[in-house]
Write a protein that holds these residues in place. Sequence first.
Motif, mmCIF file in Angstrom:
data_model
loop_
_atom_site.group_PDB
_atom_site.id
_atom_site.type_symbol
_atom_site.label_atom_id
_atom_site.label_comp_id
_atom_site.label_asym_id
_atom_site.label_seq_id
_atom_site.Cartn_x
_atom_site.Cartn_y
_atom_site.Cartn_z
ATOM 1 N N LEU A 36 0.907 -1.217 0.259
ATOM 2 C CA LEU A 36 -0.060 -0.062 0.037
ATOM 3 C C LEU A 36 0.900 1.232 0.003
ATOM 4 C CD1 LEU A 36 -2.656 -0.969 2.756
ATOM 5 C CD2 LEU A 36 -2.993 -0.998 0.015
ATOM 6 N N ALA A 37 1.931 1.217 0.657
ATOM 7 C CA ALA A 37 2.926 2.378 0.577
ATOM 8 C C ALA A 37 3.300 2.527 -0.729
ATOM 9 C CB ALA A 37 4.099 2.025 1.672
ATOM 10 N N SER A 38 3.878 1.388 -1.452
ATOM 11 C CA SER A 38 4.370 1.861 -2.877
ATOM 12 C C SER A 38 3.380 2.486 -3.587
ATOM 13 C CB SER A 38 4.568 0.629 -3.361
ATOM 14 O OG SER A 38 3.585 -0.500 -3.543
ATOM 15 N N LEU A 39 1.928 2.090 -3.545
ATOM 16 C CA LEU A 39 0.920 2.744 -4.305
ATOM 17 C C LEU A 39 0.843 4.187 -3.802
ATOM 18 C CD1 LEU A 39 -1.936 -0.235 -4.585
ATOM 19 C CD2 LEU A 39 0.191 0.445 -6.064
ATOM 20 N N MET A 40 0.932 4.467 -2.696
ATOM 21 C CA MET A 40 0.687 5.760 -2.103
ATOM 22 C C MET A 40 1.787 6.607 -2.614
ATOM 23 S SD MET A 40 -0.637 5.078 1.725
ATOM 24 C CE MET A 40 -0.956 6.972 2.260
ATOM 25 N N LEU A 41 3.020 6.123 -2.556
ATOM 26 C CA LEU A 41 4.051 6.728 -3.129
ATOM 27 C C LEU A 41 3.789 7.183 -4.656
ATOM 28 C CD1 LEU A 41 7.274 5.314 -1.726
ATOM 29 C CD2 LEU A 41 6.658 7.784 -1.689
ATOM 30 N N SER A 42 3.316 6.215 -5.527
ATOM 31 C CA SER A 42 3.138 6.466 -7.002
ATOM 32 C C SER A 42 1.966 7.666 -6.964
ATOM 33 C CB SER A 42 2.757 5.204 -7.384
ATOM 34 O OG SER A 42 3.599 4.253 -7.469
ATOM 35 N N TYR A 43 0.990 7.380 -6.222
ATOM 36 C CA TYR A 43 0.043 8.488 -5.952
ATOM 37 C C TYR A 43 0.576 9.918 -5.787
ATOM 38 C CZ TYR A 43 -4.242 11.215 -4.687
ATOM 39 O OH TYR A 43 -5.110 12.213 -4.623
ATOM 40 N N SER A 44 1.473 9.968 -4.682
ATOM 41 C CA SER A 44 1.992 11.380 -4.378
ATOM 42 C C SER A 44 2.738 11.893 -5.539
ATOM 43 C CB SER A 44 2.601 10.998 -3.076
ATOM 44 O OG SER A 44 4.162 10.381 -3.519
ATOM 45 N N TYR A 45 3.195 11.423 -6.198
ATOM 46 C CA TYR A 45 4.038 11.853 -7.440
ATOM 47 C C TYR A 45 3.249 12.173 -8.796
ATOM 48 C CZ TYR A 45 8.381 11.212 -4.834
ATOM 49 O OH TYR A 45 9.278 11.313 -3.886
ATOM 50 N N MET A 46 1.956 11.827 -8.791
ATOM 51 C CA MET A 46 1.232 12.137 -9.762
ATOM 52 C C MET A 46 0.969 13.635 -9.920
ATOM 53 S SD MET A 46 -2.089 9.689 -9.637
ATOM 54 C CE MET A 46 -1.976 7.747 -9.791
ATOM 55 N N SER A 47 0.828 13.946 -11.166
ATOM 56 C CA SER A 47 0.443 15.701 -11.349
ATOM 57 C C SER A 47 -0.858 15.777 -10.644
ATOM 58 C CB SER A 47 0.611 15.763 -12.800
ATOM 59 O OG SER A 47 -0.825 15.071 -13.482
ATOM 60 N N PRO A 48 -0.888 17.099 -10.046
ATOM 61 C CA PRO A 48 -2.344 17.455 -9.550
ATOM 62 C C PRO A 48 -3.480 17.164 -10.292
ATOM 63 C CG PRO A 48 -0.514 18.929 -9.054
ATOM 64 C CD PRO A 48 0.008 18.252 -10.125
ATOM 65 N N CYS A 49 -3.469 17.508 -11.607
ATOM 66 C CA CYS A 49 -4.496 17.155 -12.532
ATOM 67 C C CYS A 49 -5.015 15.789 -12.783
ATOM 68 C CB CYS A 49 -4.187 17.845 -13.927
ATOM 69 S SG CYS A 49 -3.962 19.560 -13.834
ATOM 70 N N LEU A 50 -3.994 14.891 -12.622
ATOM 71 C CA LEU A 50 -4.391 13.280 -12.506
ATOM 72 C C LEU A 50 -4.964 13.078 -11.599
ATOM 73 C CD1 LEU A 50 -4.098 10.703 -14.504
ATOM 74 C CD2 LEU A 50 -1.736 10.445 -13.556
ATOM 75 N N LYS A 51 -4.782 13.217 -10.500
ATOM 76 C CA LYS A 51 -5.065 12.796 -8.961
ATOM 77 C C LYS A 51 -6.596 12.577 -9.017
ATOM 78 C CE LYS A 51 -1.090 13.741 -5.939
ATOM 79 N NZ LYS A 51 -0.754 14.359 -5.028
ATOM 80 N N PRO A 52 -7.282 13.818 -9.347
ATOM 81 C CA PRO A 52 -9.024 13.517 -9.415
ATOM 82 C C PRO A 52 -9.523 12.194 -10.347
ATOM 83 C CG PRO A 52 -8.210 15.533 -10.173
ATOM 84 C CD PRO A 52 -7.089 14.978 -9.652
ATOM 85 N N CYS A 53 -8.742 12.389 -11.383
ATOM 86 C CA CYS A 53 -9.204 11.247 -12.456
ATOM 87 C C CYS A 53 -8.800 10.011 -11.986
ATOM 88 C CB CYS A 53 -8.205 11.574 -13.745
ATOM 89 S SG CYS A 53 -8.550 13.144 -14.518
ATOM 90 N N PHE A 54 -7.624 9.683 -11.051
ATOM 91 C CA PHE A 54 -7.525 8.513 -10.580
ATOM 92 C C PHE A 54 -8.273 8.129 -9.545
ATOM 93 C CE2 PHE A 54 -5.396 6.415 -6.862
ATOM 94 C CZ PHE A 54 -5.197 5.197 -7.333
ATOM 95 N N THR A 55 -8.590 9.197 -8.562
ATOM 96 C CA THR A 55 -9.431 8.992 -7.520
ATOM 97 C C THR A 55 -10.774 8.580 -7.802
ATOM 98 O OG1 THR A 55 -8.034 10.567 -6.239
ATOM 99 C CG2 THR A 55 -10.341 9.966 -5.257
ATOM 100 N N TYR A 56 -11.397 8.963 -9.020
ATOM 101 C CA TYR A 56 -12.606 8.786 -9.334
ATOM 102 C C TYR A 56 -12.756 7.315 -9.789
ATOM 103 C CZ TYR A 56 -16.623 8.764 -12.481
ATOM 104 O OH TYR A 56 -17.727 8.605 -13.265
#
Length: 213
Positions: A117-137
């Motif tokens: 889970l930590a590895s996935l959180m790290l990958s998420y933390s380095y996403m661009s701000p615009c990509l994060k809501p698309c991923f979270t959706y």
Amino acid sequence: MLYHDDSNIIVLVTTRSEVVAERICTNLQPHKILPLTNDVYWDIIKQRSGFEDRNDKEQLMGIGLEIAQKCGGVALAALSLGFTLRSMNFHEWMKVKDSDIWNEPVSKDFSLPNQFLASLMLSYSYMSPCLKPCFTYCATFPKGHKIVKHDLIYQWIALDFIKPTKLLSNMQLCEKYIVQLVGLSFFEQPVSPKVCYFSIPIPHSIFFLTSII
């Protein structure tokens, strides 16, 4: 594996939980699959990060091996981290290796390794701000759900997740984001190039946990 003598039916069940396996396997011993070795995880990270084509690979070798040891026995972690490391320099590789996230409790679900889970959180933390809501959706869809690419794109646009730039249109940005999510292994792409849908390989609960940073 479940076997019924009268019907000769065999049912193969997979689970991360040893408790579930013991409850299900009443007449057979559950078979425990061993995790991949750290060397295999490192091979995955090297392939996904384009390691062999880098000029600084000698500097990164030791760091990468340590990161590979943190994958928590799950290949998806190595796939996601490898793609994340692809565009990073030496100092950013060091930041990933030494991140406090590796030592923080992420979930109370003990069937999922904390380091995974930590590895996935790290990958998420380095996403661009615009990509994060698309991923979270994508947390609204269950694991294994098949998503038609253009349906998803239109949903992102309708929800105002996509902010066009002078260089890229809405559709071009969406295509770029999908390529990134496929690269991170958060989407699985069908083998056939003619099929325009993707499936989600991880539970929606992990999407939620990953996106609470």
